[in-house]
Design an enzyme around this catalytic site. Structure first.
Site, PDB file in Angstrom:
ATOM      1  N   CYS A 214      40.792  97.790  15.433  1.00  0.00           N
ATOM      2  CA  CYS A 214      41.923  97.068  16.349  1.00  0.00           C
ATOM      3  C   CYS A 214      41.671  95.853  16.724  1.00  0.00           C
ATOM      4  O   CYS A 214      42.813  95.145  16.711  1.00  0.00           O
ATOM      5  CB  CYS A 214      41.690  97.926  17.889  1.00  0.00           C
ATOM      6  SG  CYS A 214      41.722  99.673  17.722  1.00  0.00           S
TER       7      CYS A 214
ATOM      8  N   CYS B 285      36.693  99.091  19.326  1.00  0.00           N
ATOM      9  CA  CYS B 285      37.137  99.370  18.076  1.00  0.00           C
ATOM     10  C   CYS B 285      37.469  98.082  17.181  1.00  0.00           C
ATOM     11  O   CYS B 285      38.037  97.268  17.269  1.00  0.00           O
ATOM     12  CB  CYS B 285      38.768 100.039  18.103  1.00  0.00           C
ATOM     13  SG  CYS B 285      39.365 100.420  16.477  1.00  0.00           S
TER      14      CYS B 285
END
Length: 230
Positions: A124, A121
């Site tokens: 993230c 991600c």
């Protein structure tokens, strides 16, 4: 003792006939030297002349060729921690539902912030350095990190559909709030910390996550969660 004068050959200018005559004389005086050819090309041998009164005797010294080597250092990344492994002291990785429930049960009255993330991600990864600094600024808060790919059944039961996603827990109050967040909206996390990280004493055992059950090890895998934009 005669002085030796070095003259760089590129500073001398000779006519073609003079060079031809000089080469013939030199070949006859020093038969051991290879014959001089290609006088129309640049000669790469500097000349040495003696300052003594006798006839200047030219000597040839081959120019040394310098060989340069390029050394390239290859840095292996095998020993370097991954971005999601660079935790603050109060950040704990959770690898199962049992570890998650155990961490909440032992947290007591501490505020617990749970981050659901994915190693793939991008949002993230962009948010994590700032989250780590926040954890370092608040050593009294416990940060739990849940890898979505390692805990898909648990994330599904907790309705985690986008990454990164955050849950806030505290003692007997149980879950306080939950929301998705990106780096651009990191102020949401700071505001939630300011709201929930107040001095208090809970009455009763920690609520944890309510009806969350331990998932069997052979539970089917679910599709990956979405990633929020940075």
């Amino acid at each position: 003792m005669a002085d030796v004068i070095r003259l760089p050959f590129h500073s001398l200018r000779f006519s073609s006939s003079l060079l031809t005559s000089f080469a013939s004389s030199l070949n006859s005086l020093q038969p051991g030297l290879p014959p001089i050819q290609n006088l129309d090309k640049r000669v790469v041998y500097p000349l040495l002349y003696s300052s003594a009164g006798d006839f200047p005797r030219p000597a040839f010294r081959p120019r040394k060729q310098l060989v340069s080597f390029k050394v390239q250092a290859t840095v292996t990344e095998t020993d370097q921690p991954k971005w999601w492994e660079k935790n603050a002291p109060n950040m704990v990785d959770v690898h199962s539902t049992q570890e998650f429930l155990g961490a909440l049960g032992h947290a007591g009255d501490r505020l617990v912030i749970v981050e659901f993330y994915g190693t793939w991600c991008a949002s993230c990864r962009a948010l994590f350095p700032k989250l780590r600094r926040t954890a370092e600024e608040h050593p009294e808060i416990l940060f739990l990190k849940v890898n979505f790919d390692e805990n898909k059944p648990m994330c599904k039961s907790m309705n985690v559909k986008v990454l990164p996603y955050f849950h806030f827990y505290r003692g007997a109050d149980g879950q306080l709030e939950s929301f998705s967040c990106s780096l651009a909206k990191f102020q949401k996390i700071k505001d939630a910390i300011e709201t929930h990280n107040t001095a208090r004493c809970s009455i009763g055992p920690p609520k944890g996550v309510g009806d969350l059950k331990l998932e069997p090890s052979g539970a089917p895998k679910d599709k990956p969660a979405e990633s929020t934009s940075v």
